[in-house]
Motif scaffolding. Structure first.
Motif: not given
Length: 397
Positions: A186-203
Protein backbone atom coordinates in the motif's frame (compact mmCIF):
# COMPACT_ATOMS: atom_id res chain seq x y z
CA UNK A 1 -3.97 16.83 3.65
CA UNK A 2 -1.80 13.71 3.15
CA UNK A 3 -0.73 13.04 -0.44
CA UNK A 4 1.46 10.40 -2.16
CA UNK A 5 5.20 10.84 -1.65
CA UNK A 6 5.79 11.24 -5.40
CA UNK A 7 3.48 14.25 -5.55
CA UNK A 8 4.93 15.72 -2.38
CA UNK A 9 8.51 15.42 -3.65
CA UNK A 10 7.61 16.92 -7.02
CA UNK A 11 6.12 20.00 -5.42
CA UNK A 12 8.80 20.35 -2.73
CA UNK A 13 11.75 20.02 -5.12
CA UNK A 14 10.51 21.37 -8.45
CA UNK A 15 7.41 23.46 -7.76
CA UNK A 16 7.42 27.28 -8.14
CA UNK A 17 9.05 27.64 -4.71
CA UNK A 18 10.82 24.28 -4.82
CA UNK A 19 14.18 23.52 -3.25
CA UNK A 20 16.02 23.09 -6.56
CA UNK A 21 14.31 26.00 -8.29
CA UNK A 22 14.88 28.84 -5.84
CA UNK A 23 17.83 30.03 -3.77
CA UNK A 24 21.55 29.78 -4.36
CA UNK A 25 21.44 26.10 -5.30
CA UNK A 26 22.13 22.68 -3.79
CA UNK A 27 25.84 23.41 -3.17
CA UNK A 28 24.78 25.47 -0.13
CA UNK A 29 23.12 22.45 1.45
CA UNK A 30 25.08 19.30 0.67
CA UNK A 31 28.45 18.21 -0.69
CA UNK A 32 28.74 16.12 -3.85
CA UNK A 33 31.72 14.87 -5.84
CA UNK A 34 31.32 17.87 -8.13
CA UNK A 35 31.79 20.26 -5.21
CA UNK A 36 34.40 18.20 -3.37
CA UNK A 37 37.36 18.60 -5.70
CA UNK A 38 38.47 19.73 -9.17
CA UNK A 39 39.92 16.22 -9.47
CA UNK A 40 36.40 14.94 -10.21
CA UNK A 41 36.02 17.23 -13.22
CA UNK A 42 39.56 16.37 -14.29
CA UNK A 43 38.65 12.67 -14.38
CA UNK A 44 35.51 13.46 -16.35
CA UNK A 45 37.63 15.43 -18.81
CA UNK A 46 39.50 12.19 -19.49
CA UNK A 47 36.14 10.49 -20.04
CA UNK A 48 35.11 13.25 -22.48
CA UNK A 49 38.30 12.58 -24.45
CA UNK A 50 37.64 8.83 -24.46
CA UNK A 51 34.10 9.31 -25.77
CA UNK A 52 35.34 11.81 -28.36
CA UNK A 53 37.85 9.24 -29.59
CA UNK A 54 35.26 6.44 -29.68
CA UNK A 55 33.03 8.67 -31.80
CA UNK A 56 35.84 9.45 -34.23
CA UNK A 57 36.15 13.10 -33.13
CA UNK A 58 32.83 14.32 -34.55
CA UNK A 59 32.35 17.90 -35.81
CA UNK A 60 30.24 18.57 -32.72
CA UNK A 61 30.73 16.80 -29.41
CA UNK A 62 27.85 17.20 -26.94
CA UNK A 63 28.49 17.23 -23.20
CA UNK A 64 25.12 17.36 -21.42
CA UNK A 65 24.81 17.68 -17.63
CA UNK A 66 21.38 16.61 -16.33
CA UNK A 67 20.47 18.07 -12.96
CA UNK A 68 23.21 20.66 -13.41
CA UNK A 69 22.63 22.61 -10.19
CA UNK A 70 24.07 26.02 -10.98
CA UNK A 71 26.43 24.74 -13.66
CA UNK A 72 29.46 24.04 -11.46
CA UNK A 73 30.58 20.87 -13.26
CA UNK A 74 30.23 22.25 -16.77
CA UNK A 75 32.04 25.41 -15.73
CA UNK A 76 35.01 23.36 -14.56
CA UNK A 77 35.03 21.31 -17.76
CA UNK A 78 34.74 24.44 -19.91
CA UNK A 79 37.73 26.01 -18.17
CA UNK A 80 39.74 22.81 -18.56
CA UNK A 81 38.90 22.48 -22.25
CA UNK A 82 39.67 26.14 -22.90
CA UNK A 83 36.15 27.40 -23.56
CA UNK A 84 35.38 30.87 -22.20
CA UNK A 85 32.93 33.69 -22.74
CA UNK A 86 31.03 36.62 -21.34
CA UNK A 87 28.15 36.12 -18.90
CA UNK A 88 24.82 35.67 -20.61
CA UNK A 89 21.50 37.23 -19.62
CA UNK A 90 19.47 35.61 -16.85
CA UNK A 91 16.19 33.82 -17.39
CA UNK A 92 15.27 30.44 -18.80
CA UNK A 93 16.38 29.72 -22.30
CA UNK A 94 16.82 26.86 -24.69
CA UNK A 95 20.27 28.25 -25.42
CA UNK A 96 23.48 27.27 -23.66
CA UNK A 97 24.33 29.46 -20.64
CA UNK A 98 27.55 30.03 -18.78
CA UNK A 99 28.68 28.83 -15.38
CA UNK A 100 28.20 30.29 -11.95
CA UNK A 101 30.79 30.80 -9.30
CA UNK A 102 34.51 31.31 -9.59
CA UNK A 103 35.83 27.97 -10.84
CA UNK A 104 39.12 26.65 -9.63
CA UNK A 105 41.76 26.11 -12.25
CA UNK A 106 41.95 22.43 -13.07
CA UNK A 107 45.21 20.56 -13.24
CA UNK A 108 44.24 17.43 -15.19
CA UNK A 109 47.82 16.26 -15.53
CA UNK A 110 48.24 16.21 -11.77
CA UNK A 111 44.97 14.45 -11.06
CA UNK A 112 44.47 12.23 -14.10
CA UNK A 113 46.77 10.55 -16.59
CA UNK A 114 46.58 12.30 -19.95
CA UNK A 115 44.91 10.21 -22.63
CA UNK A 116 46.94 9.51 -25.76
CA UNK A 117 43.69 9.93 -27.70
CA UNK A 118 43.01 13.43 -26.37
CA UNK A 119 42.49 15.79 -29.31
CA UNK A 120 45.51 17.86 -30.22
CA UNK A 121 46.09 20.71 -32.63
CA UNK A 122 48.87 18.57 -34.12
CA UNK A 123 46.33 16.21 -35.70
CA UNK A 124 45.02 18.86 -38.10
CA UNK A 125 41.40 18.52 -36.96
CA UNK A 126 39.55 21.26 -35.02
CA UNK A 127 40.41 21.27 -31.33
CA UNK A 128 38.06 19.94 -28.68
CA UNK A 129 37.38 23.52 -27.57
CA UNK A 130 36.15 24.32 -31.10
CA UNK A 131 33.90 21.26 -31.32
CA UNK A 132 32.46 20.79 -27.83
CA UNK A 133 28.94 21.97 -27.03
CA UNK A 134 28.04 22.18 -23.33
CA UNK A 135 24.39 21.94 -22.24
CA UNK A 136 23.07 22.24 -18.70
CA UNK A 137 19.65 20.73 -17.95
CA UNK A 138 18.01 22.24 -14.88
CA UNK A 139 14.65 23.69 -13.77
CA UNK A 140 16.19 26.67 -11.99
CA UNK A 141 16.68 29.95 -13.81
CA UNK A 142 19.94 30.28 -15.63
CA UNK A 143 22.57 31.91 -13.39
CA UNK A 144 23.50 35.39 -14.53
CA UNK A 145 27.23 34.71 -14.59
CA UNK A 146 27.17 31.52 -16.63
CA UNK A 147 29.31 31.74 -19.77
CA UNK A 148 27.34 32.15 -22.97
CA UNK A 149 29.02 29.02 -24.39
CA UNK A 150 27.01 26.80 -22.02
CA UNK A 151 23.44 26.20 -23.13
CA UNK A 152 20.71 26.12 -20.48
CA UNK A 153 17.46 24.24 -20.88
CA UNK A 154 14.81 22.54 -18.79
CA UNK A 155 14.62 19.41 -20.97
CA UNK A 156 17.22 16.93 -22.20
CA UNK A 157 17.89 17.74 -25.86
CA UNK A 158 17.35 15.21 -28.64
CA UNK A 159 20.04 13.77 -30.86
CA UNK A 160 22.98 13.87 -28.45
CA UNK A 161 26.33 12.83 -29.94
CA UNK A 162 28.73 12.65 -27.06
CA UNK A 163 28.49 12.34 -23.29
CA UNK A 164 25.43 12.68 -21.04
CA UNK A 165 26.26 13.12 -17.35
CA UNK A 166 23.82 12.83 -14.45
CA UNK A 167 25.57 13.33 -11.12
CA UNK A 168 23.24 12.75 -8.15
CA UNK A 169 20.19 13.41 -10.32
CA UNK A 170 18.19 10.20 -10.06
CA UNK A 171 18.07 10.28 -6.25
CA UNK A 172 15.94 13.42 -6.59
CA UNK A 173 13.55 12.04 -9.20
CA UNK A 174 10.28 11.89 -7.21
CA UNK A 175 8.98 8.44 -6.32
CA UNK A 176 6.35 6.78 -4.18
CA UNK A 177 6.94 4.87 -0.96
CA UNK A 178 5.00 1.78 0.07
CA UNK A 179 4.57 -0.50 3.07
CA UNK A 180 3.41 -4.09 3.14
CA UNK A 181 0.18 -4.10 5.15
CA UNK A 182 -3.07 -6.06 5.16
CA UNK A 183 -1.56 -8.73 2.93
CA UNK A 184 -0.27 -6.43 0.20
CA UNK A 185 1.66 -3.33 -0.77
CA UNK A 186 0.00 0.00 0.00
CA UNK A 187 1.18 3.53 -0.72
CA UNK A 188 2.54 5.72 2.04
CA UNK A 189 0.95 9.17 2.18
CA UNK A 190 2.65 12.20 3.72
CA UNK A 191 1.49 15.52 5.08
CA UNK A 192 3.80 17.99 3.26
CA UNK A 193 3.98 20.57 6.03
CA UNK A 194 4.88 18.13 8.82
CA UNK A 195 6.22 14.94 7.24
CA UNK A 196 3.69 12.82 9.18
CA UNK A 197 2.86 9.64 7.23
CA UNK A 198 -0.23 7.46 6.93
CA UNK A 199 -1.07 4.35 4.91
CA UNK A 200 -3.05 4.90 1.71
CA UNK A 201 -4.56 2.84 -1.10
CA UNK A 202 -3.17 -0.43 -2.49
CA UNK A 203 -0.40 -0.02 -5.05
CA UNK A 204 -1.51 -0.09 -8.69
CA UNK A 205 -0.65 -2.90 -11.12
CA UNK A 206 2.41 -1.21 -12.63
CA UNK A 207 3.94 -0.46 -9.23
CA UNK A 208 3.11 -3.93 -7.94
CA UNK A 209 4.91 -5.42 -10.92
CA UNK A 210 7.98 -3.27 -10.18
CA UNK A 211 7.94 -4.25 -6.51
CA UNK A 212 7.62 -7.94 -7.34
CA UNK A 213 10.53 -7.76 -9.78
CA UNK A 214 12.92 -5.39 -8.05
CA UNK A 215 12.04 -5.30 -4.33
CA UNK A 216 11.50 -8.98 -3.54
CA UNK A 217 10.45 -10.35 -0.17
CA UNK A 218 7.92 -8.84 2.21
CA UNK A 219 6.82 -9.38 5.76
CA UNK A 220 4.36 -12.10 6.57
CA UNK A 221 1.15 -10.92 8.29
CA UNK A 222 2.22 -12.59 11.54
CA UNK A 223 5.30 -10.38 11.78
CA UNK A 224 3.43 -7.12 11.29
CA UNK A 225 1.90 -4.74 13.78
CA UNK A 226 0.32 -1.32 13.46
CA UNK A 227 1.32 2.03 14.90
CA UNK A 228 -2.01 3.46 16.15
CA UNK A 229 -0.74 7.04 15.93
CA UNK A 230 0.64 7.07 12.38
CA UNK A 231 -1.17 4.09 10.93
CA UNK A 232 2.15 2.71 9.70
CA UNK A 233 3.21 -0.90 9.69
CA UNK A 234 6.26 -2.06 11.61
CA UNK A 235 7.97 -5.35 12.43
CA UNK A 236 9.37 -6.81 15.59
CA UNK A 237 13.15 -7.09 15.92
CA UNK A 238 13.22 -10.82 15.25
CA UNK A 239 11.72 -10.57 11.78
CA UNK A 240 12.94 -7.14 10.66
CA UNK A 241 16.00 -8.37 8.77
CA UNK A 242 13.96 -10.32 6.23
CA UNK A 243 10.67 -8.45 6.35
CA UNK A 244 11.03 -5.94 3.50
CA UNK A 245 8.85 -3.65 5.63
CA UNK A 246 9.05 -0.53 3.49
CA UNK A 247 9.94 0.06 -0.15
CA UNK A 248 10.64 2.99 -2.45
CA UNK A 249 9.11 2.37 -5.86
CA UNK A 250 11.85 3.18 -8.37
CA UNK A 251 9.73 2.94 -11.52
CA UNK A 252 9.83 6.75 -12.19
CA UNK A 253 13.63 6.66 -12.02
CA UNK A 254 13.75 3.77 -14.49
CA UNK A 255 11.58 5.80 -16.85
CA UNK A 256 13.68 8.95 -16.37
CA UNK A 257 16.94 7.12 -17.11
CA UNK A 258 15.46 5.28 -20.10
CA UNK A 259 14.30 8.62 -21.50
CA UNK A 260 17.79 10.11 -21.00
CA UNK A 261 19.43 7.19 -22.82
CA UNK A 262 16.83 7.51 -25.59
CA UNK A 263 18.04 11.07 -26.26
CA UNK A 264 21.49 9.82 -27.30
CA UNK A 265 22.12 9.13 -30.99
CA UNK A 266 25.65 7.89 -30.31
CA UNK A 267 27.75 8.21 -27.21
CA UNK A 268 27.75 7.38 -23.53
CA UNK A 269 25.32 8.05 -20.68
CA UNK A 270 26.78 8.10 -17.16
CA UNK A 271 24.85 8.48 -13.94
CA UNK A 272 26.62 8.74 -10.59
CA UNK A 273 24.57 8.21 -7.45
CA UNK A 274 24.28 6.41 -4.16
CA UNK A 275 22.08 3.34 -4.30
CA UNK A 276 21.52 -0.34 -3.68
CA UNK A 277 21.02 -3.63 -5.51
CA UNK A 278 18.23 -6.20 -5.45
CA UNK A 279 19.91 -8.50 -2.93
CA UNK A 280 20.54 -5.66 -0.50
CA UNK A 281 17.49 -3.42 -0.46
CA UNK A 282 17.17 -1.40 2.77
CA UNK A 283 14.50 -2.73 5.10
CA UNK A 284 13.09 0.63 6.11
CA UNK A 285 13.79 2.64 2.96
CA UNK A 286 16.18 5.56 2.59
CA UNK A 287 14.07 8.72 2.36
CA UNK A 288 15.86 11.57 4.10
CA UNK A 289 16.48 15.31 3.89
CA UNK A 290 19.44 17.69 3.79
CA UNK A 291 19.57 21.35 4.67
CA UNK A 292 22.51 23.69 5.32
CA UNK A 293 25.00 20.83 5.37
CA UNK A 294 23.08 18.65 7.83
CA UNK A 295 20.88 15.62 7.49
CA UNK A 296 17.30 16.38 8.55
CA UNK A 297 13.97 14.51 8.58
CA UNK A 298 12.37 14.27 5.12
CA UNK A 299 9.68 16.93 5.37
CA UNK A 300 8.54 17.81 1.81
CA UNK A 301 7.73 21.47 2.46
CA UNK A 302 10.32 22.90 0.05
CA UNK A 303 12.78 23.99 2.76
CA UNK A 304 15.21 21.09 2.30
CA UNK A 305 16.42 18.49 -0.14
CA UNK A 306 14.34 15.29 -0.09
CA UNK A 307 16.17 12.30 -1.48
CA UNK A 308 16.16 8.50 -1.59
CA UNK A 309 18.81 6.04 -2.73
CA UNK A 310 18.55 4.62 -6.25
CA UNK A 311 17.74 1.02 -7.18
CA UNK A 312 20.75 0.94 -9.51
CA UNK A 313 20.15 -2.47 -11.08
CA UNK A 314 16.56 -1.60 -11.97
CA UNK A 315 17.66 1.69 -13.55
CA UNK A 316 20.48 -0.07 -15.40
CA UNK A 317 18.09 -2.65 -16.85
CA UNK A 318 15.76 0.08 -18.09
CA UNK A 319 18.58 1.92 -19.86
CA UNK A 320 20.01 -1.23 -21.42
CA UNK A 321 16.59 -2.09 -22.87
CA UNK A 322 16.63 1.22 -24.74
CA UNK A 323 20.28 1.11 -25.83
CA UNK A 324 20.10 -2.61 -26.64
CA UNK A 325 23.59 -3.22 -25.35
CA UNK A 326 25.29 -4.04 -22.08
CA UNK A 327 25.98 -1.52 -19.34
CA UNK A 328 28.77 -1.24 -16.79
CA UNK A 329 28.01 -0.74 -13.09
CA UNK A 330 30.95 -0.09 -10.76
CA UNK A 331 31.75 1.92 -7.67
CA UNK A 332 33.08 5.46 -7.99
CA UNK A 333 36.34 4.22 -6.54
CA UNK A 334 36.75 1.77 -9.43
CA UNK A 335 35.55 4.26 -12.04
CA UNK A 336 37.89 7.07 -11.02
CA UNK A 337 40.87 4.74 -10.77
CA UNK A 338 40.12 3.51 -14.30
CA UNK A 339 40.24 7.16 -15.36
CA UNK A 340 43.65 7.64 -13.76
CA UNK A 341 42.63 9.21 -10.45
CA UNK A 342 44.27 6.79 -8.03
CA UNK A 343 44.95 9.09 -5.08
CA UNK A 344 48.55 7.96 -4.80
CA UNK A 345 50.81 10.10 -2.60
CA UNK A 346 53.80 11.78 -4.27
CA UNK A 347 57.24 10.40 -3.37
CA UNK A 348 58.68 11.97 -0.23
CA UNK A 349 61.90 12.70 -2.09
CA UNK A 350 60.02 15.31 -4.14
CA UNK A 351 59.64 17.43 -1.00
CA UNK A 352 63.37 18.08 -1.07
CA UNK A 353 63.73 18.80 -4.78
CA UNK A 354 60.40 20.53 -5.49
CA UNK A 355 58.67 21.59 -2.25
CA UNK A 356 55.89 23.59 -3.95
CA UNK A 357 55.18 20.79 -6.42
CA UNK A 358 55.14 18.27 -3.59
CA UNK A 359 52.54 20.31 -1.68
CA UNK A 360 50.36 20.59 -4.79
CA UNK A 361 50.65 16.88 -5.52
CA UNK A 362 49.84 16.05 -1.90
CA UNK A 363 46.74 18.24 -2.02
CA UNK A 364 45.62 16.52 -5.22
CA UNK A 365 46.17 13.08 -3.68
CA UNK A 366 44.14 14.09 -0.64
CA UNK A 367 41.27 15.31 -2.82
CA UNK A 368 41.26 12.11 -4.86
CA UNK A 369 41.37 10.05 -1.65
CA UNK A 370 38.11 11.71 -0.56
CA UNK A 371 36.51 10.98 -3.92
CA UNK A 372 37.55 7.32 -3.79
CA UNK A 373 36.93 6.58 -0.12
CA UNK A 374 34.58 3.53 -0.17
CA UNK A 375 32.96 4.72 3.07
CA UNK A 376 32.11 8.08 1.50
CA UNK A 377 31.91 9.45 -2.04
CA UNK A 378 33.89 6.49 -3.37
CA UNK A 379 30.95 4.25 -2.49
CA UNK A 380 28.71 5.92 -5.07
CA UNK A 381 27.74 3.85 -8.08
CA UNK A 382 28.75 4.71 -11.64
CA UNK A 383 26.32 3.38 -14.23
CA UNK A 384 27.73 3.68 -17.75
CA UNK A 385 25.48 2.97 -20.71
CA UNK A 386 27.05 3.14 -24.17
CA UNK A 387 24.88 3.83 -27.21
CA UNK A 388 26.37 2.80 -30.53
CA UNK A 389 29.99 2.84 -29.25
CA UNK A 390 32.13 0.40 -27.27
CA UNK A 391 33.45 1.14 -23.81
CA UNK A 392 37.13 1.92 -24.29
CA UNK A 393 39.78 0.16 -22.16
CA UNK A 394 40.26 3.23 -19.96
CA UNK A 395 36.55 3.25 -19.18
CA UNK A 396 35.60 -0.43 -19.13
CA UNK A 397 35.81 -2.40 -15.93
Amino acid sequence: MPIPWRDAMSQALYGPDGFFVTGAGPADHFRTSVHASPAFAAALLRLVAEVDSALGHPPRLDVVDVGAGRGELLMSLAVAVGVSGEPAHSGRSGLIPTWSGSPETLTPAAAVRRSPDEPSSLTGRPSLAERVRFTAVEYANRPENLPKEIHWTTEIPDGITGLLLATEWLDNVPLDAAVHADGGWRYVLVEPSTGVETVGEPANAADLDWLTTWWPGHASPASLATDPDLGLTWTDGASESESGLRAEIGRPRDEAWANAVRKISRGLAVTVDYGHLRNGRPVDGTLTGYRAGRQVPPVPDGSSDVTAHVAMDSVASAGAAVARCAYSLVSQREALRALGADGGRPPLSQAGTDPAGYVRALATASAVAELTDPAGLGGHWWLRQPVGIPLSPAVAR
